[in-house]
Design a protein around this motif. Structure first.
Motif, PDB file in Angstrom:
ATOM      1  N   GLN A  19       0.820  -1.210   0.000  1.00  0.00           N
ATOM      2  CA  GLN A  19       0.000   0.000   0.000  1.00  0.00           C
ATOM      3  C   GLN A  19       0.857   1.265   0.000  1.00  0.00           C
ATOM      4  OE1 GLN A  19      -3.239   0.282  -0.524  1.00  0.00           O
ATOM      5  NE2 GLN A  19      -3.260  -1.946  -0.767  1.00  0.00           N
ATOM      6  N   LEU A  20       1.930   1.260   0.769  1.00  0.00           N
ATOM      7  CA  LEU A  20       2.816   2.423   0.794  1.00  0.00           C
ATOM      8  C   LEU A  20       3.462   2.626  -0.570  1.00  0.00           C
ATOM      9  CD1 LEU A  20       4.038   4.704   2.469  1.00  0.00           C
ATOM     10  CD2 LEU A  20       5.796   3.092   3.223  1.00  0.00           C
ATOM     11  N   ARG A  21       3.898   1.529  -1.214  1.00  0.00           N
ATOM     12  CA  ARG A  21       4.502   1.656  -2.544  1.00  0.00           C
ATOM     13  C   ARG A  21       3.505   2.246  -3.543  1.00  0.00           C
ATOM     14  NH1 ARG A  21       8.722   2.914  -3.695  1.00  0.00           N
ATOM     15  NH2 ARG A  21       7.316   4.592  -4.079  1.00  0.00           N
ATOM     16  N   LEU A  22       2.258   1.803  -3.491  1.00  0.00           N
ATOM     17  CA  LEU A  22       1.241   2.302  -4.417  1.00  0.00           C
ATOM     18  C   LEU A  22       0.893   3.769  -4.173  1.00  0.00           C
ATOM     19  CD1 LEU A  22      -1.144  -0.790  -4.517  1.00  0.00           C
ATOM     20  CD2 LEU A  22       0.384  -0.005  -6.344  1.00  0.00           C
ATOM     21  N   GLN A  23       0.963   4.221  -2.928  1.00  0.00           N
ATOM     22  CA  GLN A  23       0.555   5.579  -2.571  1.00  0.00           C
ATOM     23  C   GLN A  23       1.698   6.591  -2.589  1.00  0.00           C
ATOM     24  OE1 GLN A  23      -1.787   5.710   1.063  1.00  0.00           O
ATOM     25  NE2 GLN A  23      -2.490   3.624   0.683  1.00  0.00           N
ATOM     26  N   TYR A  24       2.930   6.156  -2.452  1.00  0.00           N
ATOM     27  CA  TYR A  24       4.071   7.046  -2.279  1.00  0.00           C
ATOM     28  C   TYR A  24       4.887   7.103  -3.567  1.00  0.00           C
ATOM     29  CZ  TYR A  24       7.976   9.127   0.432  1.00  0.00           C
ATOM     30  OH  TYR A  24       8.959   9.937   0.930  1.00  0.00           O
ATOM     31  N   MET A  25       4.275   7.624  -4.612  1.00  0.00           N
ATOM     32  CA  MET A  25       4.898   7.633  -5.929  1.00  0.00           C
ATOM     33  C   MET A  25       5.944   8.751  -6.092  1.00  0.00           C
ATOM     34  SD  MET A  25       3.567   4.970  -7.056  1.00  0.00           S
ATOM     35  CE  MET A  25       4.120   4.927  -8.746  1.00  0.00           C
ATOM     36  N   ASP A  26       5.927   9.736  -5.199  1.00  0.00           N
ATOM     37  CA  ASP A  26       6.906  10.825  -5.283  1.00  0.00           C
ATOM     38  C   ASP A  26       8.017  10.658  -4.247  1.00  0.00           C
ATOM     39  OD1 ASP A  26       5.256  11.312  -3.113  1.00  0.00           O
ATOM     40  OD2 ASP A  26       5.122  13.474  -3.470  1.00  0.00           O
ATOM     41  N   GLN A  27       8.365   9.417  -3.945  1.00  0.00           N
ATOM     42  CA  GLN A  27       9.414   9.113  -2.969  1.00  0.00           C
ATOM     43  C   GLN A  27      10.740   9.719  -3.418  1.00  0.00           C
ATOM     44  OE1 GLN A  27      10.125   4.922  -2.399  1.00  0.00           O
ATOM     45  NE2 GLN A  27      11.202   5.258  -0.473  1.00  0.00           N
ATOM     46  N   PRO A  28      11.453  10.402  -2.517  1.00  0.00           N
ATOM     47  CA  PRO A  28      12.746  10.991  -2.887  1.00  0.00           C
ATOM     48  C   PRO A  28      13.767   9.925  -3.294  1.00  0.00           C
ATOM     49  CG  PRO A  28      11.971  11.881  -0.797  1.00  0.00           C
ATOM     50  CD  PRO A  28      11.068  10.731  -1.150  1.00  0.00           C
ATOM     51  N   TYR A  29      14.629  10.321  -4.226  1.00  0.00           N
ATOM     52  CA  TYR A  29      15.704   9.449  -4.696  1.00  0.00           C
ATOM     53  C   TYR A  29      16.625   9.086  -3.535  1.00  0.00           C
ATOM     54  CZ  TYR A  29      19.760   7.903  -7.369  1.00  0.00           C
ATOM     55  OH  TYR A  29      20.816   7.180  -7.861  1.00  0.00           O
ATOM     56  N   GLU A  30      17.059   7.842  -3.514  1.00  0.00           N
ATOM     57  CA  GLU A  30      17.953   7.248  -2.516  1.00  0.00           C
ATOM     58  C   GLU A  30      17.312   7.056  -1.146  1.00  0.00           C
ATOM     59  OE1 GLU A  30      21.709   9.331  -2.480  1.00  0.00           O
ATOM     60  OE2 GLU A  30      22.351   8.309  -4.307  1.00  0.00           O
ATOM     61  N   GLU A  31      15.993   7.109  -1.062  1.00  0.00           N
ATOM     62  CA  GLU A  31      15.313   6.847   0.208  1.00  0.00           C
ATOM     63  C   GLU A  31      14.850   5.391   0.236  1.00  0.00           C
ATOM     64  OE1 GLU A  31      12.085   9.203   2.695  1.00  0.00           O
ATOM     65  OE2 GLU A  31      11.157   8.095   1.044  1.00  0.00           O
ATOM     66  N   THR A  32      15.051   4.740   1.368  1.00  0.00           N
ATOM     67  CA  THR A  32      14.530   3.402   1.604  1.00  0.00           C
ATOM     68  C   THR A  32      13.794   3.414   2.933  1.00  0.00           C
ATOM     69  OG1 THR A  32      16.295   2.308   0.385  1.00  0.00           O
ATOM     70  CG2 THR A  32      15.123   0.976   2.003  1.00  0.00           C
ATOM     71  N   LEU A  33      12.549   2.962   2.922  1.00  0.00           N
ATOM     72  CA  LEU A  33      11.744   2.840   4.128  1.00  0.00           C
ATOM     73  C   LEU A  33      11.520   1.358   4.383  1.00  0.00           C
ATOM     74  CD1 LEU A  33       9.074   5.597   3.389  1.00  0.00           C
ATOM     75  CD2 LEU A  33      11.139   5.793   4.801  1.00  0.00           C
ATOM     76  N   VAL A  34      11.984   0.891   5.531  1.00  0.00           N
ATOM     77  CA  VAL A  34      11.850  -0.513   5.889  1.00  0.00           C
ATOM     78  C   VAL A  34      10.544  -0.666   6.675  1.00  0.00           C
ATOM     79  CG1 VAL A  34      12.938  -2.477   7.027  1.00  0.00           C
ATOM     80  CG2 VAL A  34      14.359  -0.683   6.016  1.00  0.00           C
ATOM     81  N   ILE A  35       9.708  -1.618   6.270  1.00  0.00           N
ATOM     82  CA  ILE A  35       8.419  -1.828   6.924  1.00  0.00           C
ATOM     83  C   ILE A  35       8.624  -2.669   8.187  1.00  0.00           C
ATOM     84  CG2 ILE A  35       6.059  -2.671   6.664  1.00  0.00           C
ATOM     85  CD1 ILE A  35       6.895  -0.310   4.758  1.00  0.00           C
ATOM     86  N   ALA A  36       8.249  -2.105   9.323  1.00  0.00           N
ATOM     87  CA  ALA A  36       8.326  -2.831  10.594  1.00  0.00           C
ATOM     88  C   ALA A  36       7.121  -3.775  10.644  1.00  0.00           C
ATOM     89  CB  ALA A  36       8.297  -1.864  11.766  1.00  0.00           C
ATOM     90  N   MET A  37       7.388  -5.043  10.398  1.00  0.00           N
ATOM     91  CA  MET A  37       6.331  -6.050  10.316  1.00  0.00           C
ATOM     92  C   MET A  37       6.869  -7.362  10.855  1.00  0.00           C
ATOM     93  SD  MET A  37       6.598  -6.828   6.207  1.00  0.00           S
ATOM     94  CE  MET A  37       6.376  -8.598   6.185  1.00  0.00           C
ATOM     95  N   GLN A  38       5.982  -8.267  11.141  1.00  0.00           N
ATOM     96  CA  GLN A  38       6.427  -9.605  11.526  1.00  0.00           C
ATOM     97  C   GLN A  38       7.151 -10.200  10.320  1.00  0.00           C
ATOM     98  OE1 GLN A  38       6.111 -10.977  14.573  1.00  0.00           O
ATOM     99  NE2 GLN A  38       7.360 -12.647  13.820  1.00  0.00           N
ATOM    100  N   PRO A  39       8.415 -10.568  10.447  1.00  0.00           N
ATOM    101  CA  PRO A  39       9.147 -11.114   9.296  1.00  0.00           C
ATOM    102  C   PRO A  39       8.469 -12.366   8.736  1.00  0.00           C
ATOM    103  CG  PRO A  39      10.669 -10.567  11.051  1.00  0.00           C
ATOM    104  CD  PRO A  39       9.281 -10.457  11.634  1.00  0.00           C
ATOM    105  N   ILE A  40       8.563 -12.500   7.410  1.00  0.00           N
ATOM    106  CA  ILE A  40       8.033 -13.679   6.726  1.00  0.00           C
ATOM    107  C   ILE A  40       9.191 -14.395   6.039  1.00  0.00           C
ATOM    108  CG2 ILE A  40       5.673 -12.817   6.440  1.00  0.00           C
ATOM    109  CD1 ILE A  40       6.384 -11.883   3.665  1.00  0.00           C
ATOM    110  N   PRO A  41       9.112 -15.710   5.872  1.00  0.00           N
ATOM    111  CA  PRO A  41      10.216 -16.446   5.248  1.00  0.00           C
ATOM    112  C   PRO A  41      10.370 -16.087   3.767  1.00  0.00           C
ATOM    113  CG  PRO A  41       8.675 -17.949   6.338  1.00  0.00           C
ATOM    114  CD  PRO A  41       8.051 -16.583   6.336  1.00  0.00           C
ATOM    115  N   ASP A  42      11.616 -15.900   3.337  1.00  0.00           N
ATOM    116  CA  ASP A  42      11.877 -15.687   1.920  1.00  0.00           C
ATOM    117  C   ASP A  42      12.087 -17.043   1.233  1.00  0.00           C
ATOM    118  OD1 ASP A  42      14.485 -16.505   2.512  1.00  0.00           O
ATOM    119  OD2 ASP A  42      15.370 -14.516   2.199  1.00  0.00           O
ATOM    120  N   SER A  43      12.561 -17.033   0.001  1.00  0.00           N
ATOM    121  CA  SER A  43      12.726 -18.284  -0.754  1.00  0.00           C
ATOM    122  C   SER A  43      13.781 -19.205  -0.147  1.00  0.00           C
ATOM    123  CB  SER A  43      13.065 -17.983  -2.214  1.00  0.00           C
ATOM    124  OG  SER A  43      14.258 -17.227  -2.286  1.00  0.00           O
TER     125      SER A  43
END
Length: 119
Positions: A53-77
């Motif tokens: 949802q944040l990616r879809l709504q935050y289309m004018d994100q400044p260059y070189e910014e990374t926002l890490v989502i504080a969430m319960q981690p999920i297993p990757d591949s």
């Protein structure tokens, strides 16, 4: 930014967590330490859908910014715990994952990393 948890809209907070040590050079922190400090500051973990949802709504994100989502981690591949990250780099804007690592450490998670929490 707003997300939907049930039928209530919840504001989200992107912040550096002031209760964490800020030495120079910065130390590496585990996501468990970051989450504990955030909880002590009255912040809560986000639902996993927050990253999309944040990616879809935050289309004018400044260059070189990374926002890490504080969430319960999920297993990757590789079955390692991971969280989502909303970023804008050379290749454009995107939604990526950030591995919490085998030992709960992520070498880019310094005390001054930007995390998104629910308030």
């Amino acid at each position: 930014m707003y997300g939907n948890e049930g039928n209530k809209h919840q504001p989200f907070n992107s912040s550096k967590i002031p209760q964490l040590p800020q030495p120079d050079p910065p130390i590496l922190l585990s996501y468990k330490e970051i989450f504990a400090a955030a909880e002590n500051a009255g912040l809560r973990l986000c639902p996993a859908e927050t990253g999309l949802q944040l990616r879809l709504q935050y289309m004018d994100q400044p260059y070189e910014e990374t926002l890490v989502i504080a969430m319960q981690p999920i297993p990757d591949s590789d079955n390692l715990p991971s969280v989502f990250a909303v970023c804008h780099w050379d290749w454009g804007i995107g939604l990526s994952s950030a591995c919490c690592g085998i030992s709960d450490m992520e070498d880019d998670w310094h005390a001054d990393s930007d995390w998104v929490f629910m308030v």
